[in-house]
Scaffold this active site. Structure first.
Site, PDB file in Angstrom:
ATOM      1  N   HIS A  87      43.862  38.738  54.471  1.00 32.11           N
ATOM      2  CA  HIS A  87      42.805  38.144  53.649  1.00 32.11           C
ATOM      3  C   HIS A  87      43.218  36.746  53.248  1.00 32.11           C
ATOM      4  O   HIS A  87      44.332  36.517  52.790  1.00 32.11           O
ATOM      5  CB  HIS A  87      42.536  38.967  52.377  1.00 32.11           C
ATOM      6  CG  HIS A  87      41.495  38.323  51.505  1.00 32.11           C
ATOM      7  ND1 HIS A  87      40.149  38.463  51.750  1.00 32.11           N
ATOM      8  CD2 HIS A  87      41.606  37.494  50.435  1.00 32.11           C
ATOM      9  CE1 HIS A  87      39.470  37.770  50.851  1.00 32.11           C
ATOM     10  NE2 HIS A  87      40.333  37.165  50.046  1.00 32.11           N
ATOM     11  N   ASP A 166      32.167  45.671  42.468  1.00 33.83           N
ATOM     12  CA  ASP A 166      32.630  44.305  42.675  1.00 33.83           C
ATOM     13  C   ASP A 166      31.472  43.376  43.010  1.00 33.83           C
ATOM     14  O   ASP A 166      31.441  42.232  42.564  1.00 33.83           O
ATOM     15  CB  ASP A 166      33.670  44.252  43.800  1.00 33.83           C
ATOM     16  CG  ASP A 166      34.091  42.811  44.087  1.00 33.83           C
ATOM     17  OD1 ASP A 166      34.625  42.178  43.168  1.00 33.83           O
ATOM     18  OD2 ASP A 166      33.847  42.320  45.193  1.00 33.83           O
ATOM     19  N   ARG A 173      30.259  36.820  37.517  1.00 35.90           N
ATOM     20  CA  ARG A 173      31.316  35.847  37.247  1.00 35.90           C
ATOM     21  C   ARG A 173      30.873  34.451  37.658  1.00 35.90           C
ATOM     22  O   ARG A 173      31.190  33.462  37.000  1.00 35.90           O
ATOM     23  CB  ARG A 173      32.593  36.221  37.998  1.00 35.90           C
ATOM     24  CG  ARG A 173      33.338  37.404  37.388  1.00 35.90           C
ATOM     25  CD  ARG A 173      34.355  37.994  38.363  1.00 35.90           C
ATOM     26  NE  ARG A 173      35.226  36.981  38.915  1.00 35.90           N
ATOM     27  CZ  ARG A 173      35.685  36.977  40.167  1.00 35.90           C
ATOM     28  NH1 ARG A 173      35.355  37.936  41.000  1.00 35.90           N
ATOM     29  NH2 ARG A 173      36.465  36.023  40.591  1.00 35.90           N
ATOM     30  N   SER A 188      38.962  41.823  42.465  1.00 33.15           N
ATOM     31  CA  SER A 188      37.821  41.686  43.370  1.00 33.15           C
ATOM     32  C   SER A 188      38.275  41.743  44.825  1.00 33.15           C
ATOM     33  O   SER A 188      37.744  42.506  45.638  1.00 33.15           O
ATOM     34  CB  SER A 188      37.106  40.356  43.093  1.00 33.15           C
ATOM     35  OG  SER A 188      36.112  40.107  44.060  1.00 33.15           O
ATOM     36  N   LYS A 192      38.325  45.644  47.496  1.00 36.70           N
ATOM     37  CA  LYS A 192      37.696  45.763  48.817  1.00 36.70           C
ATOM     38  C   LYS A 192      38.734  46.038  49.895  1.00 36.70           C
ATOM     39  O   LYS A 192      38.518  46.848  50.799  1.00 36.70           O
ATOM     40  CB  LYS A 192      36.903  44.492  49.133  1.00 36.70           C
ATOM     41  CG  LYS A 192      35.694  44.277  48.216  1.00 36.70           C
ATOM     42  CD  LYS A 192      34.769  43.203  48.724  1.00 36.70           C
ATOM     43  CE  LYS A 192      35.326  41.813  48.578  1.00 36.70           C
ATOM     44  NZ  LYS A 192      35.247  41.262  47.225  1.00 36.70           N
TER      45      LYS A 192
END
Length: 433
Positions: A87, A166, A173, A188, A192
């Site tokens: 990620h 989320d 947010r 967040s 995932k």
């Protein structure tokens, strides 16, 4: 009469006053928010209290677990090979997922890469791949598993069933000034990724003007928080802190970045893109229990094995890897104003220019242009002559050029001295147990 086990106002007050939320409070507030019992203005107040007062490791871990519990979890245990994922926190010219997933798959590790679309100045992996004729982002879980079993790599959009809490909180947010809360960023991302079911995870935490995290200390804190969350959830997690002060590679924009990724898979491409792809692949393979040397990984790019995996991956999602990529109808060239050395090239300015040219979107529902973006001809440290092209702007809508040029004002410079080029990987954060 309410049958709820907790009260939203009590939860807000606890965090407002600097207290630690109990596991029961956290489980309840995430579940009740997902069900619509906790109102948007109440969750806004709690998010602001978290931004100001923070959360400890136990709280963040429980919060992340509650977000995972709000939806489904994927299960890759039926696969014959181990899984690893990457990620990135997002940057300009960050096309690394494209060459990385097939490269790791070469070594018999499955890569389930659930990716997103771009918003603002950072590009989205799915937008890039959708510039390939025929390619589709939406796969069923069954299709995804079959592709991981057969090809070994998949890049697709995440299903709506993963961490639905989320999705609600992310949108909130964005409009309440709480995007910067490190506990909320970390939970967040990690909710995932953990729900995705991967065994090993490598985080690419970007630092610099074109990144979400502008300074090294905040980036290090975010990386440490995410590595701890992964470790607590039983996922082998490591983070690399990487430079995003200058764009990655020589392109920012969808089809432009696919073209550059294919160059990397063909054994060429810009050295910074190759170096980061290899560094992340080495970490993913080690995490998955299939360690390889850097030389072995580089060899898979040079000898065509990674390209074969790329073509198989694109074809499995109905794309044509050999089809010509879209090209924008209009170009405009930015030229050096004097002889000298490129002194700086600001990633944020280039990212905003690409976005304004049509490569990105201001709202989630906006369309993007496949061929739009910025192509760089020189980077900091390169010698140029007056009039040499520094970058070419691409768009289908030439009225966008003026705004793109505005975003580049002050974003580049030509001087007398050459700045030193540092390594793309600045630091690493590993589990402390």
């Amino acid at each position: 009469m309410s049958t709820e086990s907790h009260d939203a106002v009590d939860v807000i007050r606890t965090k407002r006053d600097g207290g630690e939320l109990s596991p029961g409070q956290i489980d309840w507030v995430i579940d009740a928010y997902t069900r619509g019992i906790v109102a948007e203005e109440q969750m806004s107040a709690l998010a602001m209290a978290i931004l100001i007062n923070g959360m400890n490791r136990d709280e963040i871990s429980r919060w992340t677990g509650a977000m995972i519990a709000s939806g489904e979890r994927m299960d890759f245990s039926s696969l014959a090979r181990p899984t690893a994922d990457k990620h990135s926190t997002g940057g300009v010219g960050d096309k690394i997922t494209l060459p990385l997933a097939p490269l790791v798959a070469v070594f018999d590790v499955a890569v389930p890469q659930l990716s997103g679309r771009g918003l603002g100045h950072t590009g989205g992996t799915l937008d890039k791949l959708e510039s390939i004729p025929g390619w589709r982002a939406a796969l069923s879980n069954e299709e995804m598993l079959a592709q991981l079993d057969g090809v070994g790599a998949v890049i697709c959009q995440a299903g709506s069933g993963l961490a639905p809490a989320d999705r609600k909180l992310y949108a909130l947010r964005d409009v309440t000034g709480t995007v910067e809360a490190i506990p909320l960023i970390a939970s967040s991302i990690m909710s995932k990724k953990i729900a995705e079911g991967t065994e090993a995870l490598v985080l690419d935490v970007k630092v610099g003007s074109g990144a979400f995290m502008k300074d090294l200390e905040n980036a290090r804190q975010l990386a440490r928080t995410m590595v701890d969350l992964g470790t607590d959830a039983g996922v082998r997690t490591v983070a690399l802190l990487t430079d995003m002060s200058t764009p990655l590679g020589l392109t920012a924009g969808n089809a432009l970045e696919v073209r550059e990724s294919v160059e990397v898979l063909a054994g060429g491409g810009p050295s910074d893109v190759v170096d980061l792809t290899v560094a992340l692949a080495v970490e993913m393979l080690a995490g998955a229990g299939r360690p390889q040397s850097e030389d072995d990984v580089r060899a898979a790019l040079a000898d065509g094995r990674a390209m074969d995996a790329w073509k198989a991956m694109v074809r499995a999602q109905d794309g044509d890897p050999d089809a010509p990529l879209p090209v924008a109808r209009h170009q405009d060239v930015v030229r050096a104003d004097r002889d000298g050395v490129v002194s700086h090239l600001d990633a944020y300015g280039v990212g905003v220019a690409a976005w304004r040219l049509g490569a990105g979107r201001a709202r989630r529902e906006d369309p993007v242009q496949a061929g739009a973006g910025v192509e760089l001809h020189a980077k900091p440290g390169d010698t140029v002559r007056a009039g040499d092209p520094l970058m070419t702007l691409h768009t289908d809508t030439p009225e966008r050029f003026a705004r793109a040029h505005e975003s580049l004002a002050g974003a580049w410079g030509v001087g007398d001295g050459a700045p030193g080029r540092g390594p793309v990987v600045i630091d690493e954060v590993r589990s402390e147990g």
